[in-house]
Write a protein that holds these residues in place. Structure first.
Motif, PDB file in Angstrom:
ATOM      1  N   GLU B  46       0.769  -1.241   0.000  1.00  0.00           N
ATOM      2  CA  GLU B  46       0.000   0.000   0.000  1.00  0.00           C
ATOM      3  C   GLU B  46       0.805   1.298   0.000  1.00  0.00           C
ATOM      4  O   GLU B  46       0.260   2.377   0.171  1.00  0.00           O
ATOM      5  CB  GLU B  46      -1.025   0.013   1.148  1.00  0.00           C
ATOM      6  CG  GLU B  46      -1.963  -1.204   1.106  1.00  0.00           C
ATOM      7  CD  GLU B  46      -3.033  -1.201   2.190  1.00  0.00           C
ATOM      8  OE1 GLU B  46      -2.655  -1.291   3.360  1.00  0.00           O
ATOM      9  OE2 GLU B  46      -4.224  -1.102   1.861  1.00  0.00           O
ATOM     10  N   GLY B  47       2.117   1.196  -0.197  1.00  0.00           N
ATOM     11  CA  GLY B  47       2.932   2.409  -0.230  1.00  0.00           C
ATOM     12  C   GLY B  47       2.990   2.999  -1.631  1.00  0.00           C
ATOM     13  O   GLY B  47       3.114   2.275  -2.610  1.00  0.00           O
ATOM     14  N   VAL B  48       2.850   4.323  -1.728  1.00  0.00           N
ATOM     15  CA  VAL B  48       2.996   4.997  -3.028  1.00  0.00           C
ATOM     16  C   VAL B  48       3.761   6.300  -2.876  1.00  0.00           C
ATOM     17  O   VAL B  48       3.791   6.905  -1.809  1.00  0.00           O
ATOM     18  CB  VAL B  48       1.647   5.349  -3.700  1.00  0.00           C
ATOM     19  CG1 VAL B  48       0.943   4.139  -4.233  1.00  0.00           C
ATOM     20  CG2 VAL B  48       0.745   6.134  -2.780  1.00  0.00           C
ATOM     21  N   ILE B  64      -6.093   7.811   2.712  1.00  0.00           N
ATOM     22  CA  ILE B  64      -4.680   7.849   3.125  1.00  0.00           C
ATOM     23  C   ILE B  64      -4.610   7.312   4.551  1.00  0.00           C
ATOM     24  O   ILE B  64      -5.180   7.884   5.482  1.00  0.00           O
ATOM     25  CB  ILE B  64      -4.118   9.290   3.091  1.00  0.00           C
ATOM     26  CG1 ILE B  64      -4.189   9.897   1.677  1.00  0.00           C
ATOM     27  CG2 ILE B  64      -2.680   9.312   3.623  1.00  0.00           C
ATOM     28  CD1 ILE B  64      -3.292   9.266   0.657  1.00  0.00           C
ATOM     29  N   ALA B  65      -3.938   6.175   4.722  1.00  0.00           N
ATOM     30  CA  ALA B  65      -3.841   5.575   6.052  1.00  0.00           C
ATOM     31  C   ALA B  65      -2.757   6.269   6.867  1.00  0.00           C
ATOM     32  O   ALA B  65      -2.892   6.466   8.071  1.00  0.00           O
ATOM     33  CB  ALA B  65      -3.544   4.089   5.940  1.00  0.00           C
ATOM     34  N   ALA B  66      -1.671   6.650   6.205  1.00  0.00           N
ATOM     35  CA  ALA B  66      -0.563   7.290   6.906  1.00  0.00           C
ATOM     36  C   ALA B  66       0.333   8.017   5.918  1.00  0.00           C
ATOM     37  O   ALA B  66       0.321   7.731   4.723  1.00  0.00           O
ATOM     38  CB  ALA B  66       0.255   6.251   7.665  1.00  0.00           C
ATOM     39  N   GLU B  67       1.057   8.984   6.456  1.00  0.00           N
ATOM     40  CA  GLU B  67       2.120   9.614   5.678  1.00  0.00           C
ATOM     41  C   GLU B  67       3.425   9.264   6.357  1.00  0.00           C
ATOM     42  O   GLU B  67       3.494   9.233   7.585  1.00  0.00           O
ATOM     43  CB  GLU B  67       1.944  11.134   5.663  1.00  0.00           C
ATOM     44  CG  GLU B  67       0.927  11.610   4.662  1.00  0.00           C
ATOM     45  CD  GLU B  67       0.894  13.135   4.573  1.00  0.00           C
ATOM     46  OE1 GLU B  67       1.965  13.741   4.364  1.00  0.00           O
ATOM     47  OE2 GLU B  67      -0.198  13.684   4.733  1.00  0.00           O
ATOM     48  N   VAL B  68       4.441   9.012   5.572  1.00  0.00           N
ATOM     49  CA  VAL B  68       5.717   8.684   6.183  1.00  0.00           C
ATOM     50  C   VAL B  68       6.705   9.815   5.967  1.00  0.00           C
ATOM     51  O   VAL B  68       6.662  10.496   4.948  1.00  0.00           O
ATOM     52  CB  VAL B  68       6.311   7.363   5.648  1.00  0.00           C
ATOM     53  CG1 VAL B  68       5.518   6.186   6.170  1.00  0.00           C
ATOM     54  CG2 VAL B  68       6.352   7.348   4.144  1.00  0.00           C
ATOM     55  N   SER B  69       7.590   9.995   6.942  1.00  0.00           N
ATOM     56  CA  SER B  69       8.535  11.095   6.820  1.00  0.00           C
ATOM     57  C   SER B  69       9.916  10.605   6.419  1.00  0.00           C
ATOM     58  O   SER B  69      10.845  11.378   6.360  1.00  0.00           O
ATOM     59  CB  SER B  69       8.599  11.872   8.126  1.00  0.00           C
ATOM     60  OG  SER B  69       8.969  11.020   9.171  1.00  0.00           O
ATOM     61  N   GLY B  70      10.025   9.317   6.139  1.00  0.00           N
ATOM     62  CA  GLY B  70      11.314   8.821   5.703  1.00  0.00           C
ATOM     63  C   GLY B  70      11.329   7.320   5.553  1.00  0.00           C
ATOM     64  O   GLY B  70      10.295   6.660   5.675  1.00  0.00           O
ATOM     65  N   VAL B  92       8.281   6.375  -1.814  1.00  0.00           N
ATOM     66  CA  VAL B  92       7.143   6.209  -0.927  1.00  0.00           C
ATOM     67  C   VAL B  92       6.797   7.558  -0.328  1.00  0.00           C
ATOM     68  O   VAL B  92       7.536   8.526  -0.452  1.00  0.00           O
ATOM     69  CB  VAL B  92       7.428   5.225   0.231  1.00  0.00           C
ATOM     70  CG1 VAL B  92       7.358   3.804  -0.250  1.00  0.00           C
ATOM     71  CG2 VAL B  92       8.707   5.545   0.916  1.00  0.00           C
ATOM     72  N   GLY B  93       5.733   7.639   0.332  1.00  0.00           N
ATOM     73  CA  GLY B  93       5.308   8.890   0.912  1.00  0.00           C
ATOM     74  C   GLY B  93       3.960   8.672   1.581  1.00  0.00           C
ATOM     75  O   GLY B  93       3.812   8.816   2.778  1.00  0.00           O
ATOM     76  N   TYR B  94       2.992   8.238   0.790  1.00  0.00           N
ATOM     77  CA  TYR B  94       1.695   7.893   1.342  1.00  0.00           C
ATOM     78  C   TYR B  94       1.588   6.381   1.527  1.00  0.00           C
ATOM     79  O   TYR B  94       2.110   5.610   0.735  1.00  0.00           O
ATOM     80  CB  TYR B  94       0.579   8.307   0.387  1.00  0.00           C
ATOM     81  CG  TYR B  94       0.320   9.793   0.316  1.00  0.00           C
ATOM     82  CD1 TYR B  94       0.084  10.534   1.465  1.00  0.00           C
ATOM     83  CD2 TYR B  94       0.270  10.434  -0.918  1.00  0.00           C
ATOM     84  CE1 TYR B  94      -0.181  11.899   1.380  1.00  0.00           C
ATOM     85  CE2 TYR B  94       0.003  11.798  -1.009  1.00  0.00           C
ATOM     86  CZ  TYR B  94      -0.218  12.517   0.149  1.00  0.00           C
ATOM     87  OH  TYR B  94      -0.481  13.848   0.058  1.00  0.00           O
ATOM     88  N   VAL B  95       0.887   5.979   2.573  1.00  0.00           N
ATOM     89  CA  VAL B  95       0.467   4.593   2.681  1.00  0.00           C
ATOM     90  C   VAL B  95      -1.051   4.607   2.552  1.00  0.00           C
ATOM     91  O   VAL B  95      -1.746   5.305   3.290  1.00  0.00           O
ATOM     92  CB  VAL B  95       0.911   3.942   4.010  1.00  0.00           C
ATOM     93  CG1 VAL B  95       0.508   2.483   4.056  1.00  0.00           C
ATOM     94  CG2 VAL B  95       2.420   4.080   4.175  1.00  0.00           C
ATOM     95  N   LEU B  96      -1.536   3.889   1.558  1.00  0.00           N
ATOM     96  CA  LEU B  96      -2.957   3.951   1.217  1.00  0.00           C
ATOM     97  C   LEU B  96      -3.792   2.992   2.056  1.00  0.00           C
ATOM     98  O   LEU B  96      -3.274   2.045   2.647  1.00  0.00           O
ATOM     99  CB  LEU B  96      -3.156   3.565  -0.252  1.00  0.00           C
ATOM    100  CG  LEU B  96      -2.512   4.441  -1.309  1.00  0.00           C
ATOM    101  CD1 LEU B  96      -2.642   3.782  -2.682  1.00  0.00           C
ATOM    102  CD2 LEU B  96      -3.154   5.822  -1.329  1.00  0.00           C
TER     103      LEU B  96
END
Lengths: 62, 390
Positions: B46-48, B64-70, B92-96
């Motif tokens: 689910e990462g995009v 959007i389930a989560a945003e990642v900072s790294g 990556v950036g968003y986890v859907l």
């Protein structure tokens, strides 16, 4: 005259379709969550057994 | 028999984007999905990429389930490369939340005017001189529709290509066998994506953790069946046990297969393939959502032109191949070469490579960015990749 058979462990199967993607004989079909094998087409080559992430498939001697 | 211009088989991101694009161009389109619920069960980490997703659709908070900072990448001996915020946007950036995302996309197709049927499988195609007769099975009822052409967005287990004469069967070294647990109450650094490399723990693949918000995360593995001695699940369970992940709060198990070997032709007479059916997943990352969506849009445009010109020849439709290759196909090809190199690399060499980046300030978190830096630091080891990346 088949001496081998593909066995599905339905308690392990996560119906992901991995097995379908490697079958040269189109001997399997994912009917929603139900994996169906066409025994007339399956030659027990074992490729699906190897690709299954869940260890849900095996070939057994009959 | 109902007549359509185009039938799209499969309502994942690729199929929905194709159906939407077709409908927007005034084409009469039907999209069928064999499952009773679009988007479930997912087969995906689910990462995009943020940048890429935002270029394709207007982002909705609801999926959007989560945003990642790294991201953190671990070598077999657990040396780590850390990629932080500004550098992390590309891969990556968003986890859907795919269950909601896929449905939302299907609704966009429906809103644009595409017909949608669920619990409906395509079970065969009869090629007539002037059209196709597509046999469908909907809730047990078998019936036929006519279409001028078909778009196969039917996933890794695609049958559409095979019916139309494109061999999409995967070999054991062209696929990743994957399993993933959605674990909650996870005590881990959750604003980062994590990737663990090494053939000893994940032969021919890698292990991932994609945070999904609220202390939940997708912990998964991909292994290449030609290299793995045991099923993917065994390797994942072993890893989680070794690193001491508490698996007493697993709320979902999903499995899947990812095609990691691109094909030359995803088009033929009266047929285009998109997404996993066209093997458009990336050979290195395994990521396929963005390419499926892009491929869907391109396929929709080319199919709409075919309808307009009433030309469904393989020659006309090969325009699709040209366009997806120009777009993301070059990266697929390049990453296939990189993948071959990595598959042959032993764990000690991989340790050495990761360590060589420990003090680097990486400008971009992308395969390109990392490999460029690796080549700079290890020119002898990676000399054969140089021309691909510079």
């Amino acid at each position: 005259m088949q001496s081998k058979r593909l066995i599905i462990n339905r308690f392990k199967c996560a119906y992901c379709g991995a097995c379908i993607s490697v079958c040269k004989n189109n001997a399997n079909e994912l009917v929603e969550t139900f994996l169906r094998i066409d025994e007339n087409k399956c030659n027990c080559c074992g490729l699906c057994v190897k690709v299954c992430p869940m260890n849900a498939l095996s070939i057994e001697e009959v | 028999m109902t007549e359509y211009d185009v039938v799209v088989v499969g309502a994942g991101p690729g199929g929905s984007m194709a159906a939407k694009t077709l409908a927007e161009n005034g084409v009469k389109v039907l999209m069928v999905e064999k499952r009773q619920e679009i988007g479930s069960p997912v087969r995906c980490a689910e990462g995009v990429s943020k940048v890429e997703l935002e270029s394709l659709v207007e982002v909705k908070k609801s999926w959007i389930a989560a945003e990642v900072s790294g991201a953190k990448i671990y070598s077999p001996d657990n040396s780590v490369i850390v990629l932080s915020e500004e550098q992390a946007g590309n891969e990556v950036g968003y986890v859907l939340e795919r269950k909601i995302f896929d449905r939302w996309l299907a609704k966009q197709a429906a809103k644009a005017g595409s017909e949608v049927m669920v619990k409906t499988s395509a079970i065969g195609i009869d090629k007539k001189r002037e059209h196709l007769v597509i046999k469908l099975r909907r809730m047990g009822e078998v019936f036929e529709v006519s279409a001028k052409m078909v778009i196969g967005a039917d996933g890794v287990e695609s049958r559409v290509g095979k019916w139309m004469g494109l061999d999409t069967t995967l070999k054991l070294n062209e696929v990743e066998s994957c399993v993933q647990y959605l674990i909650t109450n996870l005590k881990y650094e959750m604003d980062y994506c994590h990737f663990w490399l090494g053939h000893s723990r994940s032969p021919g693949g890698y292990i991932w953790l994609f945070p999904k918000g609220n202390s939940s995360g997708n912990f998964g593995i991909g292994v290449m069946p030609s290299m793995a001695k045991e099923p993917a699940k065994v390797y994942l369970d072993r890893f989680l046990n070794e690193v001491g992940i508490d698996t007493s709060h697993v709320v979902e198990v999903v499995a899947g297969a990812v095609p990691v070997s691109p094909m030359e032709k995803a088009s033929t007479e009266r047929c285009l393939l998109v997404g996993d059916a066209a093997r458009h997943a990336d050979p290195i990352t395994g990521g396929g959502i963005i390419n499926a969506m892009k491929g869907g849009i391109i396929a929709g445009k080319v199919a709409a032109e075919a309808v307009k010109n009433n030309d469904f020849s393989s020659k006309f439709l090969s325009k699709y191949d040209r366009l997806w290759k120009e777009d993301f196909g070059k990266t697929l090809e390049r990453n296939k070469i990189l993948q071959k190199k990595l598959l042959k690399m032993d764990d000690k060499t991989m340790d050495k490579l990761i360590k060589s980046l420990s003090d680097s300030n990486l400008k971009e978190m992308s395969i390109t960015g990392i490999v460029k830096e690796l080549i700079k630091k290890n020119p002898k080891l990676l000399w054969d990749l140089k021309s691909l990346f510079f």
